[in-house]
Structures are given as structure tokens and as C-alpha cells.
Design a protein around this motif. Structure first.
Motif: not given
Length: 381
Positions: A78-80, A197-199, A206-207, A211-218
Motif C-alpha cells: 500500500i501507498g499514498f 517498510q519500503l520508504l 508518487q501515486p 510504502v508498506f507491505t501488509l498481511t491480514s491478521i484475520a
């Protein structure tokens, strides 16, 4: 005279020695004869042995194990959605966050200034719209009485419409800037754990830049490769036991993918992992499924098997001869082992009684006294 006495003494000693040797020989012979008589097989009592019955069957079931991995139901980078310089990082790698939690924010000074300008444009457009609307309301009765021309009224009416559009455009621009201000704060789209954390702060993003990688908990899932011939018997919605960290976990089958891996010739079965299983993303997991093997044979305890030369296995079957029970060696082939049981076939027949334990102390041909078969219980298969 002296010589004669010496000769008589020597003769007397020799006779005594010969007599003693003869007595010793007779006693030794008698003892050996008694021992031999005592060791005659017919004089030994039969050896008690535990027995089990060999029951022939046309097939057997065995557990087949398949391996896979626990995966998060959602993985994201995910990112801005708006460009800007990162001003603050609010989380760290490995941290668990709730849905909607702020993760990072952008420098918004420029956006705040643009929003202020857009707000002034909305105010100006609102005043112009109010004036145009009042002008139209005043001139409407005049055109009916003929005091003004229809052309002049049309100019007034269309001018009001243009100002209305300008007001709507200014309002939309203000709303767009409000959205950009909202999006200048990066939030978690779902309950997740921060991966990488990538940045960092100060980086201009830029769009689309992650910025981050996420993995769902549930809603974690177990993706396990299953042989095609086994997958066709799986039922969606049924509960299956999974093995994870030497524990048994009950998991519901969610789906079976329709594609097949051309290398392993397996398809993927997807299981739902219970919420109380605190597994990491990518941990190994397995499932054991029953498989019917069309092999004729029967189950015997492992303790009944004797390993011979060149990998040949034998058992001691009970045979009746001359009103006596003898242990007779029979060759078998081990087809499968499950726990302390072995599925075998060989020269034994359906219903034969086999010595179940202590076979290494019994020689073939030994007289035995079988114990009731109820004393030996085979596992159910």
C-alpha cells in the motif's frame, strides 16, 4: 629288600588312581545321561505364547500426507494515492494494526494553501450566484408586461445558469482538495500486521508507490497441494484435521482450485485456519487424507514380525501336529505400516493363528501353548 617294598608301594598307588578315575568316569557319564534325558523336547512343557488371528481382506486404508503453507487471506503493498513528501511514519515493522489505523502522513502545507484558495473561489461564486438569481427574479415579471425584451431576459437567465455551474465547479474543487487532505494520511485497509517498510520520512512519493507491505491478521488460510485423485473426494464445507507445529487443527475446506500444477500434478485445497491459531504467514502445514489401496492382505502387530536375511520378513504361525501345537515359520511381505501394525501378505492363510509377541525367543518347531486370542487386540483399520 628296599627295592621290593618300593615296587609294592608304587603298584598300590597306581591301582588306587585307576580306581578313582574309573569311578569319576562312571559318575560323569551318569550325570550327562540324566541331563540329556531332562533336555529331551518331549519332556519340556510347551511355551506359553500370545496369539492373534490373521484376517484376509481385499484392500486397506492408509493416511496420505500432503504439505502446504499458511497464508494470509490478504496481502497488499500500500501507498499514498496523492503525491507528496512523507512527513511522519507512525508504525514499525511487525506491528499489528486495526482497520483504519493511520500508518504514515504527508506534508500538507501546499494542500492546505490550495484548499484555502478554493474556499475563496466558492465564496465568490456563491455571491455571484446570489446576485444572478436576484436579477432573474426581478426581470421575470417585466418580460411578461413587455417592459423588457425577451432577449434581455434570456441573457439574464442564462447568466444565472453559468454562475450556477461556476459555483458547482468551485465546490467540487474544494471537495477534491478535502479528499486529498484525507488521503495524505495513509491508513490500514484492514486489520493487518506490518511487513516491510519500503520508504522512510522525507521520501517524495508518487501515486502507486508502495510504502508498506501488509498481511491480514484475520481469515488466514492454509493452501495445501493435494493429489488430483484425492482432491476429487474432498467436500467443500467439511472439517479436516491439519497438522501444524505438531498440533492437530480442525479446519474447514473453503475451496479446491480447478487448475493442476503440471510438475507436481497436484491441485490446491484451501482451508480456513481458526482465529485462535497464531501462525505466521508462510508457516508449513499439512493434511492427512485416507486413501484406499486395492491390495489383498491382513493386519498383524509389528511384534509378530521377524526380520530375516536380505530383507525377508517371517512370522511364526501355529500348526497342529500329533495333538500338539508347533510354531512354524511362514514368509510374508510387508505392504504398509501404520503405528504398531503392519499390513502383510504371504504364505499364511485367512484365519491362521500367529504368535503375536516374543517371537525372537521361539525357534521354529518349538512346542507352544497358545494364550486366548482375546489377550491380543489389533488396532482398527
Amino acid at each position: 629288600m628296599t627295592t621290593t617294598r618300593t615296587n609294592k608301594a608304587w603298584a598300590s598307588n597306581a591301582l588306587a588312581f585307576a580306581t578313582a578315575a574309573t569311578v569319576t568316569a562312571i559318575v560323569t557319564f551318569t550325570l550327562h545321561a540324566r541331563v540329556a534325558a531332562d533336555e529331551t523336547p518331549n519332556s519340556r512343557p510347551p511355551m506359553p505364547v500370545a496369539q492373534t488371528q490373521y484376517k484376509l481382506q481385499l484392500s486397506f486404508e492408509r493416511e496420505q500426507r500432503f504439505l502446504g503453507l499458511i497464508q494470509a487471506a490478504s496481502r497488499s503493498q500500500i501507498g499514498f494515492e496523492v503525491p507528496g513528501a512523507i512527513s511522519e511514519i507512525l508504525v514499525r515493522e511487525g506491528q499489528a494494526v486495526a482497520a483504519g489505523s493511520p500508518l504514515a502522513s504527508l506534508d500538507t502545507q501546499a494542500l492546505v494553501a490550495r484548499r484555502a484558495a478554493a474556499a475563496f473561489d466558492v465564496d465568490r461564486a456563491s455571491a455571484e450566484l446570489e446576485l444572478a438569481s436576484a436579477r432573474t427574479q426581478r426581470r421575470a415579471p417585466l418580460v411578461k408586461s413587455g417592459a423588457i425584451s425577451a432577449q434581455l431576459f434570456d441573457d439574464t437567465r442564462l447568466a444565472e445558469k453559468a454562475v450556477t455551474s461556476a459555483f458547482a465547479a468551485a465546490t467540487a474543487q474544494l471537495r477534491a482538495l478535502d479528499i486529498d487532505l484525507e488521503k495524505s494520511v495513509l491508513r490500514a485497509p484492514y486489520a493487518a500486521r506490518i511487513g516491510r517498510q519500503l520508504l522512510d520520512r522525507g521520501a517524495v512519493t508518487q501515486p502507486g508507490s508502495a510504502v508498506f507491505t501488509l498481511t491480514s491478521i484475520a481469515d488466514r488460510e492454509a493452501h495445501i497441494g493435494v493429489a488430483v485423485e484425492q482432491a476429487q473426494f474432498l467436500e467443500v464445507g467439511q472439517i479436516y484435521p491439519l497438522q501444524w507445529r505438531s498440533q492437530s487443527v480442525r479446519a474447514t475446506l473453503l475451496a479446491v482450485r480447478a487448475d493442476v500444477n503440471p510438475i507436481s500434478m497436484t491441485t490446491v485445497a484451501i482451508f480456513s485456519v481458526p482465529a485462535d491459531v497464531e501462525a505466521f504467514d508462510g508457516e508449513p502445514v499439512s493434511v492427512s487424507l485416507p486413501r484406499t489401496e486395492p491390495e489383498t492382505g491382513g493386519w498383524l502387530p509389528l511384534s509378530a514380525l521377524i526380520e530375516g536375511e536380505r530383507g525377508i520378513w517371517t512370522v511364526l504361525a501355529l500348526r497342529e501336529r500329533d495333538n500338539a501345537t508347533l510354531a512354524v515359520r511362514e514368509a510374508v511381505e510387508v505392504l504398509h505400516v501404520s503405528g504398531d501394525q503392519a499390513y502383510v501378505r504371504g504364505s499364511i492363510n485367512d484365519g491362521d493363528l500367529v504368535i503375536a509377541d516374543g517371537v525372537h525367543r521361539i525357534a521354529p518347531g518349538t512346542l507352544v501353548a497358545p494364550i486366548s486370542s482375546s489377550s491380543v487386540t489389533l488396532a482398527e483399520h
